[in-house]
Design an enzyme around this catalytic site. Structure first.
Site, short mmCIF file in Angstrom:
data_model
loop_
_atom_site.label_atom_id
_atom_site.label_comp_id
_atom_site.label_asym_id
_atom_site.label_seq_id
_atom_site.Cartn_x
_atom_site.Cartn_y
_atom_site.Cartn_z
N TYR A 171 -5.01 -2.71 9.81
CA TYR A 171 -4.69 -1.27 9.69
C TYR A 171 -5.45 -0.63 8.53
CZ TYR A 171 -0.90 -3.39 6.75
OH TYR A 171 -0.16 -4.12 5.86
N CYS A 173 -6.96 2.24 8.11
CA CYS A 173 -6.62 3.63 7.77
C CYS A 173 -5.30 3.70 7.02
CB CYS A 173 -6.54 4.49 9.03
SG CYS A 173 -8.12 4.73 9.87
N TYR A 174 -4.33 2.92 7.46
CA TYR A 174 -3.03 2.86 6.78
C TYR A 174 -3.19 2.32 5.36
CZ TYR A 174 1.76 1.27 5.78
OH TYR A 174 2.98 1.04 5.20
N ALA A 175 -3.97 1.24 5.21
CA ALA A 175 -4.17 0.65 3.90
C ALA A 175 -4.81 1.65 2.94
CB ALA A 175 -5.04 -0.60 4.02
N LYS A 178 -2.19 4.46 2.09
CA LYS A 178 -1.10 4.03 1.22
C LYS A 178 -1.59 3.68 -0.18
CE LYS A 178 2.68 4.56 3.48
NZ LYS A 178 3.70 5.50 2.96
#
Length: 267
Positions: A171, A173-175, A178
């Site tokens: 992930y 984009c998530y990493a 965040k």
């Protein structure tokens, strides 16, 4: 007074280990409050006697949550909202403040860790991931700060993640989004602090929400969890809510620009 719930292993666990008298009647806004960690946050603050407002895109789970906790404290104000729509999000915050009073606490909880491969990310998908996991937090802060400045106090809690810190794959984009919670928090802390507005990151480890158990908890991943955590118990949504209560309360009055990790010692 202890509010209890049932843990994954059948033992009783406190939803709120402590009572914070200053949270009674405080006004709290939570993004993504309908399920998972968000629902635990809503319930924990309601149990403290706080006036809670939350937004969520899922109306069914939000209605069910409000029905379930209606006898625990003040009834939450809530609205269905897609947080990628900045205007709708900021309007919800404005309307919640008009209904409840000036907001004292913002919890930027909303997030989505849907898996994706680097080569499959399109500009449209990237914008959507950033809209949920990063942009919503920034513009929610923008909307609450004027009221907090007028009050001369406030607590902003940004939900981060340990996933990028442990180099989890699947992930990107998530990493990226965040990890930016830490930079945004530290970048705002000085200017907000002049008005006694505190801003911190709360980073959960692997929390056993219904979604996580359904999608990714397997015998193999559970073995990995037990090998990497220092503590042998699974992390529950209530564990994250307990830290959020502390960060929202005056008990943490000297804490700002910090990251508070609740991951049973994994990182």
């Amino acid at each position: 007074m202890l509010a209890s719930s049932v843990r994954h292993d059948g033992r009783s666990a406190a939803t709120s280990e402590a009572v914070y008298p200053d949270l009674c009647a405080r006004r709290v806004f939570i993004t993504g409050g309908g399920s998972g960690i968000g629902a635990a946050l809503v319930e924990a603050f309601v149990r403290q006697g706080a006036h809670v407002a939350f937004v969520d895109i899922n109306a069914d789970v939000s209605h069910a949550l409000v029905d379930r906790i209606r006898d625990l404290g003040p009834a939450p104000w809530w609205r269905r909202c897609d947080v990628t729509d900045v205007h709708s999000l900021q309007q919800a915050i404005t309307d919640a403040a008009q209904a409840l009073g000036a907001l004292d606490v913002l919890v930027n909880n909303v997030g989505s860790d849907d898996r994706h491969a680097l080569e499959d990310v399109t500009p449209v998908y990237w914008e959507q991931r950033i809209g949920i996991n990063q942009r919503a937090a920034f513009f929610a802060i923008q909307a609450v700060v004027p009221g907090m400045r007028r009050q001369g106090r406030g607590s902003i809690i940004n939900l981060g993640s340990t996933g990028w810190q442990t180099k989890n794959a699947g992930y990107p984009c998530y990493a990226m989004a965040k990890s930016s919670m830490n930079g945004m928090t530290r970048g705002m802390a000085k200017s907000l602090g002049e008005h006694r507005i505190r801003i911190n990151v709360l980073s959960p480890g692997w929390v056993m929400t219904e979604r996580q158990r359904m999608l990714w908890l397997t015998a193999e991943s559970e073995k990995e969890l037990m090998e990497n955590q220092c503590l042998p118990d699974k992390i529950m949504p209530a564990d994250i809510a307990s830290m959020a209560l502390f960060l929202a309360s005056d008990a943490s009055r000297a804490c700002t620009a910090q990251e508070f990790v609740v991951d049973a010692g994994w990182t």
